[in-house]
Design an enzyme around this catalytic site. Sequence first.
Site, PDB file in Angstrom:
ATOM      1  N   ILE A 169      27.841  43.425  39.378  1.00  0.00           N
ATOM      2  CA  ILE A 169      28.589  42.181  39.153  1.00  0.00           C
ATOM      3  C   ILE A 169      28.585  41.301  40.406  1.00  0.00           C
ATOM      4  O   ILE A 169      28.405  40.080  40.318  1.00  0.00           O
ATOM      5  CB  ILE A 169      30.037  42.523  38.702  1.00  0.00           C
ATOM      6  CG1 ILE A 169      30.001  43.159  37.299  1.00  0.00           C
ATOM      7  CG2 ILE A 169      30.934  41.292  38.744  1.00  0.00           C
ATOM      8  CD1 ILE A 169      31.312  43.795  36.844  1.00  0.00           C
TER       9      ILE A 169
ATOM     10  N   ASP B 269      32.800  47.807  55.238  1.00  0.00           N
ATOM     11  CA  ASP B 269      33.521  48.750  54.394  1.00  0.00           C
ATOM     12  C   ASP B 269      34.850  48.074  54.050  1.00  0.00           C
ATOM     13  O   ASP B 269      35.681  47.862  54.942  1.00  0.00           O
ATOM     14  CB  ASP B 269      33.755  50.055  55.166  1.00  0.00           C
ATOM     15  CG  ASP B 269      34.567  51.053  54.364  1.00  0.00           C
ATOM     16  OD1 ASP B 269      35.032  50.709  53.251  1.00  0.00           O
ATOM     17  OD2 ASP B 269      34.746  52.186  54.853  1.00  0.00           O
TER      18      ASP B 269
ATOM     19  N   ARG C 169      43.457  38.970  51.435  1.00  0.00           N
ATOM     20  CA  ARG C 169      44.378  38.602  52.535  1.00  0.00           C
ATOM     21  C   ARG C 169      43.633  37.851  53.632  1.00  0.00           C
ATOM     22  O   ARG C 169      44.060  36.783  54.097  1.00  0.00           O
ATOM     23  CB  ARG C 169      45.008  39.884  53.067  1.00  0.00           C
ATOM     24  CG  ARG C 169      45.749  39.787  54.376  1.00  0.00           C
ATOM     25  CD  ARG C 169      46.243  41.182  54.721  1.00  0.00           C
ATOM     26  NE  ARG C 169      46.900  41.262  56.005  1.00  0.00           N
ATOM     27  CZ  ARG C 169      46.275  41.580  57.127  1.00  0.00           C
ATOM     28  NH1 ARG C 169      44.982  41.827  57.124  1.00  0.00           N
ATOM     29  NH2 ARG C 169      46.953  41.666  58.256  1.00  0.00           N
TER      30      ARG C 169
ATOM     31  N   TYR D 136      41.950  55.302  38.819  1.00  0.00           N
ATOM     32  CA  TYR D 136      41.168  54.071  38.632  1.00  0.00           C
ATOM     33  C   TYR D 136      42.001  53.010  37.906  1.00  0.00           C
ATOM     34  O   TYR D 136      42.081  51.857  38.348  1.00  0.00           O
ATOM     35  CB  TYR D 136      39.885  54.371  37.854  1.00  0.00           C
ATOM     36  CG  TYR D 136      39.003  53.147  37.669  1.00  0.00           C
ATOM     37  CD1 TYR D 136      38.119  52.745  38.670  1.00  0.00           C
ATOM     38  CD2 TYR D 136      39.051  52.385  36.498  1.00  0.00           C
ATOM     39  CE1 TYR D 136      37.308  51.612  38.506  1.00  0.00           C
ATOM     40  CE2 TYR D 136      38.253  51.259  36.327  1.00  0.00           C
ATOM     41  CZ  TYR D 136      37.377  50.880  37.329  1.00  0.00           C
ATOM     42  OH  TYR D 136      36.586  49.763  37.176  1.00  0.00           O
TER      43      TYR D 136
ATOM     44  N   LYS E 133      43.291  49.208  39.301  1.00  0.00           N
ATOM     45  CA  LYS E 133      42.943  47.916  38.708  1.00  0.00           C
ATOM     46  C   LYS E 133      44.193  47.173  38.209  1.00  0.00           C
ATOM     47  O   LYS E 133      44.247  45.946  38.265  1.00  0.00           O
ATOM     48  CB  LYS E 133      41.925  48.113  37.579  1.00  0.00           C
ATOM     49  CG  LYS E 133      40.570  48.627  38.092  1.00  0.00           C
ATOM     50  CD  LYS E 133      39.936  47.641  39.071  1.00  0.00           C
ATOM     51  CE  LYS E 133      38.542  48.019  39.488  1.00  0.00           C
ATOM     52  NZ  LYS E 133      37.922  47.031  40.391  1.00  0.00           N
TER      53      LYS E 133
ATOM     54  N   THR F   6      25.804  47.993  34.506  1.00  0.00           N
ATOM     55  CA  THR F   6      25.474  47.835  35.932  1.00  0.00           C
ATOM     56  C   THR F   6      25.077  49.217  36.471  1.00  0.00           C
ATOM     57  O   THR F   6      25.273  50.237  35.790  1.00  0.00           O
ATOM     58  CB  THR F   6      26.694  47.348  36.752  1.00  0.00           C
ATOM     59  OG1 THR F   6      27.649  48.421  36.821  1.00  0.00           O
ATOM     60  CG2 THR F   6      27.351  46.110  36.177  1.00  0.00           C
TER      61      THR F   6
HETATM   62  N1  LIG Z   1      30.577  47.959  35.379  1.00  0.00           N
HETATM   63  C1  LIG Z   1      31.684  48.001  34.646  1.00  0.00           C
HETATM   64  O1  LIG Z   1      31.694  48.415  33.476  1.00  0.00           O
HETATM   65  C2  LIG Z   1      32.988  47.503  35.238  1.00  0.00           C
HETATM   66  C3  LIG Z   1      34.073  47.332  34.384  1.00  0.00           C
HETATM   67  C4  LIG Z   1      35.277  46.867  34.875  1.00  0.00           C
HETATM   68  C5  LIG Z   1      35.401  46.588  36.220  1.00  0.00           C
HETATM   69  N2  LIG Z   1      34.331  46.788  37.053  1.00  0.00           N
HETATM   70  C6  LIG Z   1      34.537  46.472  38.478  1.00  0.00           C
HETATM   71  O2  LIG Z   1      33.576  45.515  38.872  1.00  0.00           O
HETATM   72  C7  LIG Z   1      33.310  45.688  40.265  1.00  0.00           C
HETATM   73  C8  LIG Z   1      31.805  45.779  40.465  1.00  0.00           C
HETATM   74  O3  LIG Z   1      31.337  46.904  39.765  1.00  0.00           O
HETATM   75  P1  LIG Z   1      29.804  47.082  39.349  1.00  0.00           P
HETATM   76  O4  LIG Z   1      29.782  47.587  37.977  1.00  0.00           O
HETATM   77  O5  LIG Z   1      29.061  45.879  39.722  1.00  0.00           O
HETATM   78  O6  LIG Z   1      29.431  48.319  40.294  1.00  0.00           O
HETATM   79  P2  LIG Z   1      28.203  48.569  41.292  1.00  0.00           P
HETATM   80  O7  LIG Z   1      28.320  49.991  41.703  1.00  0.00           O
HETATM   81  O8  LIG Z   1      26.944  48.100  40.664  1.00  0.00           O
HETATM   82  O9  LIG Z   1      28.545  47.604  42.518  1.00  0.00           O
HETATM   83  C9  LIG Z   1      29.642  47.867  43.365  1.00  0.00           C
HETATM   84  C10 LIG Z   1      29.240  47.481  44.775  1.00  0.00           C
HETATM   85  O10 LIG Z   1      30.400  47.689  45.625  1.00  0.00           O
HETATM   86  C11 LIG Z   1      29.936  48.254  46.831  1.00  0.00           C
HETATM   87  N3  LIG Z   1      31.014  48.997  47.465  1.00  0.00           N
HETATM   88  C12 LIG Z   1      31.648  50.099  46.996  1.00  0.00           C
HETATM   89  N4  LIG Z   1      32.542  50.532  47.888  1.00  0.00           N
HETATM   90  C13 LIG Z   1      32.457  49.688  48.952  1.00  0.00           C
HETATM   91  C14 LIG Z   1      33.136  49.624  50.187  1.00  0.00           C
HETATM   92  N5  LIG Z   1      34.064  50.540  50.540  1.00  0.00           N
HETATM   93  N6  LIG Z   1      32.823  48.632  51.043  1.00  0.00           N
HETATM   94  C15 LIG Z   1      31.868  47.719  50.720  1.00  0.00           C
HETATM   95  N7  LIG Z   1      31.181  47.738  49.572  1.00  0.00           N
HETATM   96  C16 LIG Z   1      31.497  48.709  48.690  1.00  0.00           C
HETATM   97  C17 LIG Z   1      28.785  49.174  46.431  1.00  0.00           C
HETATM   98  O11 LIG Z   1      27.950  49.459  47.533  1.00  0.00           O
HETATM   99  C18 LIG Z   1      28.109  48.354  45.347  1.00  0.00           C
HETATM  100  O12 LIG Z   1      27.087  47.548  45.880  1.00  0.00           O
HETATM  101  C19 LIG Z   1      34.055  46.942  40.692  1.00  0.00           C
HETATM  102  O13 LIG Z   1      35.269  46.551  41.303  1.00  0.00           O
HETATM  103  C20 LIG Z   1      34.325  47.658  39.384  1.00  0.00           C
HETATM  104  O14 LIG Z   1      35.458  48.482  39.443  1.00  0.00           O
HETATM  105  C21 LIG Z   1      33.124  47.225  36.597  1.00  0.00           C
END
Ligand SMILES: NC(=O)c1ccc[n+]([C@@H]2O[C@H](COP(=O)([O-])OP(=O)(O)OC[C@H]3O[C@@H](n4cnc5c(N)ncnc54)[C@H](O)[C@@H]3O)[C@@H](O)[C@H]2O)c1
Length: 261
Positions: free
Chosen positions: A17, A65, A126, A169, A173, A204
Amino acid sequence: MSLFPGVALITGAGSGIGQATALSFAREGCEKVVLADRNEQGLDETRAGIQKVNSECEVYDVKIDVSSAESVDYLVEEAVKHFGRVDYCCNAAGVLSNNERSDATTPEEFDRINGINYRGCWLCSRAEIKQMLKQEPLATHDGRKGNRGSVVNIASQLGIVGRPAAPAYCGSKAAVISMTRCDAIDYSKDNIRINCVCPGVIDTPMTRPNMDVLGSAIAIAPMDRAGTAQEVADCVLFLASSKATFVQGSALVVDGGYVIN
Ligand SMILES: NC(=O)c1ccc[n+]([C@@H]2O[C@H](COP(=O)([O-])OP(=O)(O)OC[C@H]3O[C@@H](n4cnc5c(N)ncnc54)[C@H](O)[C@@H]3O)[C@@H](O)[C@H]2O)c1
């Protein structure tokens, strides 16, 4: 005039995303984009993708991070050193559920998930808000009064409803949604907007390995399919843009109808 004359900053920009959001800002004409992630390879991939969709776009990437306050403050300091301000901030960095009930979840796992998803998101918003408080609004696409900045946090449909074996989780959220609403109240008088997006099951790299077991969750949604990262990014861009100047504290659900069932 571009809808995005200012500076976009995206965490989690190396995948899923966050990556789709970063590419979308560039595609829609944003020419200053800050990418942040802990995954350097992902950052390189996103940078290369941006150059393909908008060769005028200047990209600055920072390995961070989000669970570290020092790392997050460094990100925003560097973004401002480089581009002078931050206008559209999308906090997408996050980790998946450990898929355990509470009795099988260790305090360490709880802290890891919440340290990234909730505390990390709070640290980012923040730091972004602190910078937005120092800057004046930019001109808007149709001359209406603009905002000093717009923050879009990525929460989840699972911040609204529960799911089996995901208390850490879902709690993380729900906390993002609540924090978004409180910040929206606090910073309205400062002309800063804070909203969040609540994706459903999105295809994703986070979910792809588990798509077979996610079938039952997908089927709860009337639209009965996984969403795409682009469909979420489109909503982020709307909330970030000057077309959304009266949208404040919202939790925009992008889930094919999951939470209405
Ligand atoms: N994919 C889904 O179905 C879904 C649904 C609801 C919410 N989300 C939320 O959307 C957001 C993106 O998820 P996604 O599906 O794109 O996942 P993804 O794993 O493809 O991308 C997440 C990114 O966050 C980075 N990341 C994780 N921990 C980190 C940290 N401590 N510091 C810096 N970077 C960090 C990872 O390296 C990765 O590039 C997340 O917050 C996830 O909880 C995803």
